[in-house]
Design a protein around this motif. Structure first.
Motif, PDB file in Angstrom:
ATOM      1  N   GLY A 134     -34.557 -35.695  40.913  1.00 45.53           N
ATOM      2  CA  GLY A 134     -33.281 -35.567  41.605  1.00 45.53           C
ATOM      3  C   GLY A 134     -32.987 -36.810  42.421  1.00 45.53           C
ATOM      4  N   TYR A 135     -31.691 -37.045  42.669  1.00 46.12           N
ATOM      5  CA  TYR A 135     -31.327 -38.157  43.549  1.00 46.12           C
ATOM      6  C   TYR A 135     -29.920 -37.931  44.084  1.00 46.12           C
ATOM      7  CZ  TYR A 135     -28.516 -40.318  39.766  1.00 46.12           C
ATOM      8  OH  TYR A 135     -27.590 -40.579  38.786  1.00 46.12           O
ATOM      9  N   PHE A 136     -29.620 -38.618  45.177  1.00 45.94           N
ATOM     10  CA  PHE A 136     -28.291 -38.586  45.778  1.00 45.94           C
ATOM     11  C   PHE A 136     -28.015 -39.963  46.352  1.00 45.94           C
ATOM     12  CE2 PHE A 136     -25.664 -38.143  49.646  1.00 45.94           C
ATOM     13  CZ  PHE A 136     -24.506 -37.612  49.073  1.00 45.94           C
ATOM     14  N   VAL A 137     -26.934 -40.575  45.888  1.00 44.25           N
ATOM     15  CA  VAL A 137     -26.507 -41.882  46.396  1.00 44.25           C
ATOM     16  C   VAL A 137     -25.199 -41.682  47.151  1.00 44.25           C
ATOM     17  CG1 VAL A 137     -25.906 -44.256  45.831  1.00 44.25           C
ATOM     18  CG2 VAL A 137     -27.600 -43.036  44.441  1.00 44.25           C
ATOM     19  N   PRO A 138     -25.190 -41.798  48.470  1.00 39.49           N
ATOM     20  CA  PRO A 138     -23.945 -41.623  49.230  1.00 39.49           C
ATOM     21  C   PRO A 138     -22.903 -42.669  48.842  1.00 39.49           C
ATOM     22  CG  PRO A 138     -25.864 -41.566  50.688  1.00 39.49           C
ATOM     23  CD  PRO A 138     -26.345 -42.059  49.359  1.00 39.49           C
ATOM     24  N   PRO A 139     -21.632 -42.355  49.066  1.00 42.86           N
ATOM     25  CA  PRO A 139     -20.583 -43.344  48.819  1.00 42.86           C
ATOM     26  C   PRO A 139     -20.653 -44.468  49.850  1.00 42.86           C
ATOM     27  CG  PRO A 139     -19.667 -41.412  49.896  1.00 42.86           C
ATOM     28  CD  PRO A 139     -21.089 -41.064  49.554  1.00 42.86           C
ATOM     29  N   PRO A 140     -19.944 -45.561  49.601  1.00 48.00           N
ATOM     30  CA  PRO A 140     -19.956 -46.657  50.578  1.00 48.00           C
ATOM     31  C   PRO A 140     -19.503 -46.165  51.950  1.00 48.00           C
ATOM     32  CG  PRO A 140     -18.917 -47.358  48.535  1.00 48.00           C
ATOM     33  CD  PRO A 140     -19.125 -45.875  48.421  1.00 48.00           C
ATOM     34  N   PRO A 141     -20.057 -46.728  53.023  1.00 53.63           N
ATOM     35  CA  PRO A 141     -19.679 -46.289  54.366  1.00 53.63           C
ATOM     36  C   PRO A 141     -18.233 -46.659  54.686  1.00 53.63           C
ATOM     37  CG  PRO A 141     -21.039 -48.250  54.486  1.00 53.63           C
ATOM     38  CD  PRO A 141     -21.048 -47.823  53.056  1.00 53.63           C
ATOM     39  N   ASP A 142     -17.612 -45.861  55.532  1.00 55.64           N
ATOM     40  CA  ASP A 142     -16.236 -46.143  55.944  1.00 55.64           C
ATOM     41  C   ASP A 142     -16.149 -47.377  56.836  1.00 55.64           C
ATOM     42  OD1 ASP A 142     -15.217 -43.957  54.571  1.00 55.64           O
ATOM     43  OD2 ASP A 142     -15.548 -42.598  56.266  1.00 55.64           O
TER      44      ASP A 142
ATOM     45  N   TYR B  29     -26.236 -37.269  56.349  1.00 51.18           N
ATOM     46  CA  TYR B  29     -25.880 -36.356  55.268  1.00 51.18           C
ATOM     47  C   TYR B  29     -26.845 -35.180  55.299  1.00 51.18           C
ATOM     48  CZ  TYR B  29     -22.601 -39.586  53.065  1.00 51.18           C
ATOM     49  OH  TYR B  29     -21.532 -40.404  52.810  1.00 51.18           O
ATOM     50  N   ILE B  30     -26.327 -33.975  55.081  1.00 54.17           N
ATOM     51  CA  ILE B  30     -27.136 -32.774  54.991  1.00 54.17           C
ATOM     52  C   ILE B  30     -26.985 -32.230  53.579  1.00 54.17           C
ATOM     53  CG2 ILE B  30     -27.598 -30.474  55.908  1.00 54.17           C
ATOM     54  CD1 ILE B  30     -26.395 -31.383  58.557  1.00 54.17           C
TER      55      ILE B  30
ATOM     56  N   PRO C  78     -24.220 -58.005  58.125  1.00 57.88           N
ATOM     57  CA  PRO C  78     -24.334 -56.739  57.384  1.00 57.88           C
ATOM     58  C   PRO C  78     -23.299 -56.682  56.269  1.00 57.88           C
ATOM     59  CG  PRO C  78     -23.138 -56.386  59.429  1.00 57.88           C
ATOM     60  CD  PRO C  78     -23.606 -57.819  59.443  1.00 57.88           C
ATOM     61  N   VAL C  79     -23.632 -55.927  55.225  1.00 60.84           N
ATOM     62  CA  VAL C  79     -22.690 -55.732  54.130  1.00 60.84           C
ATOM     63  C   VAL C  79     -22.328 -54.258  54.073  1.00 60.84           C
ATOM     64  CG1 VAL C  79     -23.438 -57.701  52.767  1.00 60.84           C
ATOM     65  CG2 VAL C  79     -24.618 -55.516  52.516  1.00 60.84           C
ATOM     66  N   LYS C  80     -21.169 -53.968  53.512  1.00 57.90           N
ATOM     67  CA  LYS C  80     -20.643 -52.607  53.541  1.00 57.90           C
ATOM     68  C   LYS C  80     -21.198 -51.799  52.367  1.00 57.90           C
ATOM     69  CE  LYS C  80     -16.345 -50.204  54.643  1.00 57.90           C
ATOM     70  NZ  LYS C  80     -14.865 -50.317  54.750  1.00 57.90           N
ATOM     71  N   VAL C  81     -22.492 -51.533  52.448  1.00 59.15           N
ATOM     72  CA  VAL C  81     -23.161 -50.686  51.467  1.00 59.15           C
ATOM     73  C   VAL C  81     -24.040 -49.696  52.217  1.00 59.15           C
ATOM     74  CG1 VAL C  81     -23.175 -52.449  49.656  1.00 59.15           C
ATOM     75  CG2 VAL C  81     -25.135 -52.245  51.199  1.00 59.15           C
ATOM     76  N   ILE C  82     -24.397 -48.610  51.547  1.00 62.95           N
ATOM     77  CA  ILE C  82     -25.296 -47.653  52.176  1.00 62.95           C
ATOM     78  C   ILE C  82     -26.679 -48.272  52.329  1.00 62.95           C
ATOM     79  CG2 ILE C  82     -24.038 -45.668  51.292  1.00 62.95           C
ATOM     80  CD1 ILE C  82     -26.546 -45.413  49.307  1.00 62.95           C
ATOM     81  N   GLN C  83     -27.394 -47.801  53.338  1.00 65.50           N
ATOM     82  CA  GLN C  83     -28.781 -48.184  53.564  1.00 65.50           C
ATOM     83  C   GLN C  83     -29.515 -46.931  54.046  1.00 65.50           C
ATOM     84  OE1 GLN C  83     -29.871 -52.310  53.411  1.00 65.50           O
ATOM     85  NE2 GLN C  83     -29.008 -51.007  51.824  1.00 65.50           N
TER      86      GLN C  83
ATOM     87  N   ASN D 266     -30.196 -48.930  49.396  1.00 65.78           N
ATOM     88  CA  ASN D 266     -28.890 -48.817  48.739  1.00 65.78           C
ATOM     89  C   ASN D 266     -28.913 -47.924  47.498  1.00 65.78           C
ATOM     90  OD1 ASN D 266     -29.866 -50.405  46.621  1.00 65.78           O
ATOM     91  ND2 ASN D 266     -28.662 -52.218  47.142  1.00 65.78           N
ATOM     92  N   ALA D 267     -30.072 -47.384  47.153  1.00 63.40           N
ATOM     93  CA  ALA D 267     -30.178 -46.421  46.046  1.00 63.40           C
ATOM     94  C   ALA D 267     -30.277 -44.989  46.563  1.00 63.40           C
ATOM     95  CB  ALA D 267     -31.366 -46.757  45.154  1.00 63.40           C
ATOM     96  N   GLY D 268     -30.086 -44.778  47.851  1.00 66.11           N
ATOM     97  CA  GLY D 268     -29.992 -43.440  48.401  1.00 66.11           C
ATOM     98  C   GLY D 268     -31.313 -42.696  48.475  1.00 66.11           C
ATOM     99  N   LEU D 269     -31.246 -41.401  48.205  1.00 63.34           N
ATOM    100  CA  LEU D 269     -32.384 -40.487  48.291  1.00 63.34           C
ATOM    101  C   LEU D 269     -32.928 -40.217  46.894  1.00 63.34           C
ATOM    102  CD1 LEU D 269     -34.127 -38.322  49.843  1.00 63.34           C
ATOM    103  CD2 LEU D 269     -32.278 -36.711  49.312  1.00 63.34           C
ATOM    104  N   ARG D 270     -34.247 -40.204  46.783  1.00 56.92           N
ATOM    105  CA  ARG D 270     -34.912 -39.934  45.512  1.00 56.92           C
ATOM    106  C   ARG D 270     -35.938 -38.813  45.696  1.00 56.92           C
ATOM    107  NH1 ARG D 270     -32.089 -42.952  41.518  1.00 56.92           N
ATOM    108  NH2 ARG D 270     -30.582 -43.878  42.977  1.00 56.92           N
TER     109      ARG D 270
END
Length: 213
Positions: free
Chosen positions: A162-170, A206-207, A179-184, A144-148
């Protein structure tokens, strides 16, 4: 909060470099093998830090020119119920005696344990042939902390660059219970031009472009 430790000893996978193989065994620790004769591998060392840490060894990434091993524990419980998981930097100059010398910094710009879902390492970009091969940068997914992205030129003092945390999934795609509605964020692959392909259990693909070279 006391940690509860699993007892699952299972080989996730081995990554080889030269005549050595490095294996992650979930709650069973990690091993280093002499692979000079691949049909008769020899065990050189076995280490396990669970307990006191939570186990879940997932990805063993060797950096052969630097004689280092980057070892990611997979976070396996929601809301840090099993404690924090880490990505370890291990000195393997003496393969019979691997020594942990540092951990990659844990993301801390948010309360990720309270965010929901799993927080902590999952996988590393593995320097596969044809991809970006680097022994100075580590690309890691942290659920849930995205890419590091980490600079480990000083292996005793790794730093996040650097890091990138995607927004919550649709919507939810994960079919596992509750499951919970958070990124994984799960896996990352980086091509030689620094284009990063980041997969997520619910948010898809994500690219991204790394421009820090």
């Amino acid at each position: 909060k006391p940690a509860s430790f699993g007892k699952r000893t299972a080989l996730h996978h081995m990554i080889t470099a030269g005549n050595y193989g490095y294996s992650a065994w979930r709650d069973g620790g990690f091993t280093v093998h002499d692979m000079s004769d691949p049909t008769h591998p020899k065990l050189l060392s076995h280490r396990n830090c669970a307990p006191p840490f939570g186990g879940g060894f997932h990805t063993p990434l060797p950096l052969p020119n630097r004689k280092l091993l980057v070892l990611a524990d997979e976070a396996t419980t929601a809301n840090c119920a099993n404690g924090l998981a880490y990505t370890w930097l291990i000195d393997v100059r003496s393969p019979e005696n691997p020594v942990s010398i540092a951990t990659l910094p844990t993301p801390d710009e948010d309360d990720f344990c309270a965010k929901g879902g799993k927080f902590g390492p999952h996988n590393l970009h593995e320097n596969r042939p044809g991809s970006l091969v680097t022994e100075d940068l580590i690309f890691a997914t942290y659920h849930n902390a995205g890419l590091r992205i980490y600079d480990i030129r000083d292996a005793f003092r790794p730093k996040q660059v650097g890091y990138f945390v995607p927004p919550p999934p649709d919507r939810l795609v994960d079919q596992r219970p509750n499951p919970v509605k958070v990124i994984q964020s799960c896996d990352v692959y980086v091509d030689p031009n620094g284009i990063m392909y980041l997969t997520d259990t619910n948010a898809g693909l994500y690219i991204l472009q790394y421009e820090g070279f």
